[in-house]
Each structure stands twice: as C-alpha cells, then as structure tokens.
Design a protein around this motif. Structure first.
Motif, PDB file in Angstrom:
ATOM      1  N   UNK A  29      33.417  30.348  34.881  1.00  0.00           N
ATOM      2  CA  UNK A  29      34.672  30.806  34.304  1.00  0.00           C
ATOM      3  C   UNK A  29      34.840  32.279  34.629  1.00  0.00           C
ATOM      4  N   UNK A  30      36.032  32.685  34.995  1.00  0.00           N
ATOM      5  CA  UNK A  30      36.307  34.103  35.244  1.00  0.00           C
ATOM      6  C   UNK A  30      36.399  34.849  33.926  1.00  0.00           C
ATOM      7  N   UNK A  31      35.984  36.103  33.952  1.00  0.00           N
ATOM      8  CA  UNK A  31      36.056  36.970  32.775  1.00  0.00           C
ATOM      9  C   UNK A  31      37.079  38.067  33.036  1.00  0.00           C
ATOM     10  N   UNK A  32      37.887  38.374  32.035  1.00  0.00           N
ATOM     11  CA  UNK A  32      38.802  39.511  32.158  1.00  0.00           C
ATOM     12  C   UNK A  32      38.003  40.790  31.969  1.00  0.00           C
ATOM     13  N   UNK A  33      38.296  41.780  32.794  1.00  0.00           N
ATOM     14  CA  UNK A  33      37.556  43.042  32.758  1.00  0.00           C
ATOM     15  C   UNK A  33      38.522  44.188  32.527  1.00  0.00           C
ATOM     16  N   UNK A  34      38.135  45.094  31.633  1.00  0.00           N
ATOM     17  CA  UNK A  34      38.924  46.302  31.423  1.00  0.00           C
ATOM     18  C   UNK A  34      38.055  47.514  31.758  1.00  0.00           C
ATOM     19  N   UNK A  35      38.649  48.503  32.422  1.00  0.00           N
ATOM     20  CA  UNK A  35      37.955  49.727  32.817  1.00  0.00           C
ATOM     21  C   UNK A  35      37.979  50.682  31.638  1.00  0.00           C
ATOM     22  N   UNK A  36      36.802  50.987  31.079  1.00  0.00           N
ATOM     23  CA  UNK A  36      36.690  51.889  29.937  1.00  0.00           C
ATOM     24  C   UNK A  36      36.358  53.315  30.364  1.00  0.00           C
ATOM     25  N   UNK A  37      36.202  53.540  31.674  1.00  0.00           N
ATOM     26  CA  UNK A  37      35.921  54.872  32.211  1.00  0.00           C
ATOM     27  C   UNK A  37      34.435  55.148  32.355  1.00  0.00           C
ATOM     28  N   UNK A  38      34.094  56.099  33.201  1.00  0.00           N
ATOM     29  CA  UNK A  38      32.720  56.556  33.438  1.00  0.00           C
ATOM     30  C   UNK A  38      31.783  55.410  33.824  1.00  0.00           C
ATOM     31  N   UNK A  39      32.285  54.470  34.629  1.00  0.00           N
ATOM     32  CA  UNK A  39      31.452  53.372  35.093  1.00  0.00           C
ATOM     33  C   UNK A  39      31.197  52.290  34.056  1.00  0.00           C
ATOM     34  N   UNK A  40      31.936  52.319  32.956  1.00  0.00           N
ATOM     35  CA  UNK A  40      31.771  51.332  31.889  1.00  0.00           C
ATOM     36  C   UNK A  40      32.952  50.366  31.904  1.00  0.00           C
ATOM     37  N   UNK A  41      32.639  49.077  31.843  1.00  0.00           N
ATOM     38  CA  UNK A  41      33.654  48.036  31.901  1.00  0.00           C
ATOM     39  C   UNK A  41      33.435  47.062  30.751  1.00  0.00           C
ATOM     40  N   UNK A  42      34.524  46.623  30.157  1.00  0.00           N
ATOM     41  CA  UNK A  42      34.446  45.670  29.061  1.00  0.00           C
ATOM     42  C   UNK A  42      34.844  44.282  29.529  1.00  0.00           C
ATOM     43  N   UNK A  43      34.133  43.279  29.037  1.00  0.00           N
ATOM     44  CA  UNK A  43      34.473  41.884  29.313  1.00  0.00           C
ATOM     45  C   UNK A  43      35.186  41.333  28.091  1.00  0.00           C
ATOM     46  N   UNK A  44      36.238  40.546  28.309  1.00  0.00           N
ATOM     47  CA  UNK A  44      36.934  39.952  27.180  1.00  0.00           C
ATOM     48  C   UNK A  44      37.423  38.568  27.565  1.00  0.00           C
ATOM     49  N   UNK A  45      37.758  37.816  26.540  1.00  0.00           N
ATOM     50  CA  UNK A  45      38.235  36.445  26.720  1.00  0.00           C
ATOM     51  C   UNK A  45      37.240  35.588  27.494  1.00  0.00           C
ATOM     52  N   UNK A  46      35.955  35.771  27.186  1.00  0.00           N
ATOM     53  CA  UNK A  46      34.906  34.951  27.791  1.00  0.00           C
ATOM     54  C   UNK A  46      34.533  33.874  26.777  1.00  0.00           C
ATOM     55  N   UNK A  47      34.683  32.622  27.177  1.00  0.00           N
ATOM     56  CA  UNK A  47      34.365  31.520  26.271  1.00  0.00           C
ATOM     57  C   UNK A  47      32.986  30.966  26.607  1.00  0.00           C
ATOM     58  N   UNK A  48      32.048  31.157  25.656  1.00  0.00           N
ATOM     59  CA  UNK A  48      30.709  30.594  25.776  1.00  0.00           C
ATOM     60  C   UNK A  48      30.662  29.426  24.808  1.00  0.00           C
ATOM     61  N   UNK A  49      30.841  28.225  25.317  1.00  0.00           N
ATOM     62  CA  UNK A  49      31.127  27.059  24.489  1.00  0.00           C
ATOM     63  C   UNK A  49      29.913  26.376  23.879  1.00  0.00           C
ATOM     64  N   UNK A  50      28.700  26.752  24.296  1.00  0.00           N
ATOM     65  CA  UNK A  50      27.512  26.124  23.730  1.00  0.00           C
ATOM     66  C   UNK A  50      26.319  27.060  23.841  1.00  0.00           C
ATOM     67  N   UNK A  51      25.282  26.843  23.005  1.00  0.00           N
ATOM     68  CA  UNK A  51      24.101  27.713  23.073  1.00  0.00           C
ATOM     69  C   UNK A  51      23.320  27.481  24.359  1.00  0.00           C
ATOM     70  N   UNK A  52      22.594  28.495  24.759  1.00  0.00           N
ATOM     71  CA  UNK A  52      21.754  28.371  25.945  1.00  0.00           C
ATOM     72  C   UNK A  52      21.830  29.613  26.808  1.00  0.00           C
ATOM     73  N   UNK A  53      21.274  29.516  27.991  1.00  0.00           N
ATOM     74  CA  UNK A  53      21.235  30.647  28.918  1.00  0.00           C
ATOM     75  C   UNK A  53      22.498  30.678  29.764  1.00  0.00           C
ATOM     76  N   UNK A  54      23.181  31.803  29.712  1.00  0.00           N
ATOM     77  CA  UNK A  54      24.407  32.008  30.484  1.00  0.00           C
ATOM     78  C   UNK A  54      24.144  33.045  31.554  1.00  0.00           C
ATOM     79  N   UNK A  55      24.711  32.860  32.731  1.00  0.00           N
ATOM     80  CA  UNK A  55      24.536  33.792  33.842  1.00  0.00           C
ATOM     81  C   UNK A  55      25.850  34.523  34.105  1.00  0.00           C
ATOM     82  N   UNK A  56      25.772  35.844  34.111  1.00  0.00           N
ATOM     83  CA  UNK A  56      26.915  36.704  34.398  1.00  0.00           C
ATOM     84  C   UNK A  56      26.782  37.199  35.823  1.00  0.00           C
ATOM     85  N   UNK A  57      27.774  36.929  36.667  1.00  0.00           N
ATOM     86  CA  UNK A  57      27.772  37.406  38.056  1.00  0.00           C
ATOM     87  C   UNK A  57      28.869  38.442  38.208  1.00  0.00           C
TER      88      UNK A  57
END
Length: 79
Positions: A29-57
């Motif tokens: 699933x794609x994640x929406x990203x917002x630029x918070x400045x100084x090399x910091x980015x926020x992820x939002x609207x990420x749906x993690x629908x079940x427990x377990x190990x998730x991989x962020x690419x």
C-alpha cells in the motif's frame, strides 16, 4: 521518519513509501508523505490492518544524481 545522507538531512525533490506485511503476498500500500523540513518526513493514512511484521520501503531522490533506497522492518502490535 528522518532521512540522512552522510549524516546530514536529506532534502528530497521526490519521495515515496510503501508498506507491506512481510509474511503475506497480498501486495503493498502506498503511504502519503508530508515534508516536515530538515530531512524529516511524516507518513499518514497508512492502514495496518492486522498484527505482525510490516515492511516500510522508501525511495527518495533529490533531482540530481543521488537516489536513496532503504527498507526498514517494523514490528507492530495492531489491535
């Protein structure tokens, strides 16, 4: 998340991220990203629908010759 290159904040002209459950084969699933400045980015609207190990690419580039690809494994207890 904070993106660094050679220890310095990385300012991306283009950045994208996907999340996928590591033990499943149902795609990512794609994640929406917002630029918070100084090399910091926020992820939002990420749906993690079940427990377990998730991989962020992550894929980021600065519009020049530098491109960064990285992957982080997140273990989350999702109710």
């Amino acid at each position: 998340m904070r993106v660094l290159h050679d220890g310095q904040p990385f300012t991306a002209s283009s950045i994208s991220a996907t999340v996928a459950m590591a033990s499943m084969t149902h795609g990512s699933t794609s994640a929406e990203i917002s630029d918070l400045g100084a090399g910091t980015y926020g992820l939002r609207d990420v749906e993690l629908s079940m427990p377990g190990e998730w991989r962020l690419s992550l894929f980021a580039e600065n519009g020049e010759t530098l491109k960064i690809r990285d992957t982080a494994a997140l273990v989350l207890d999702v109710p």
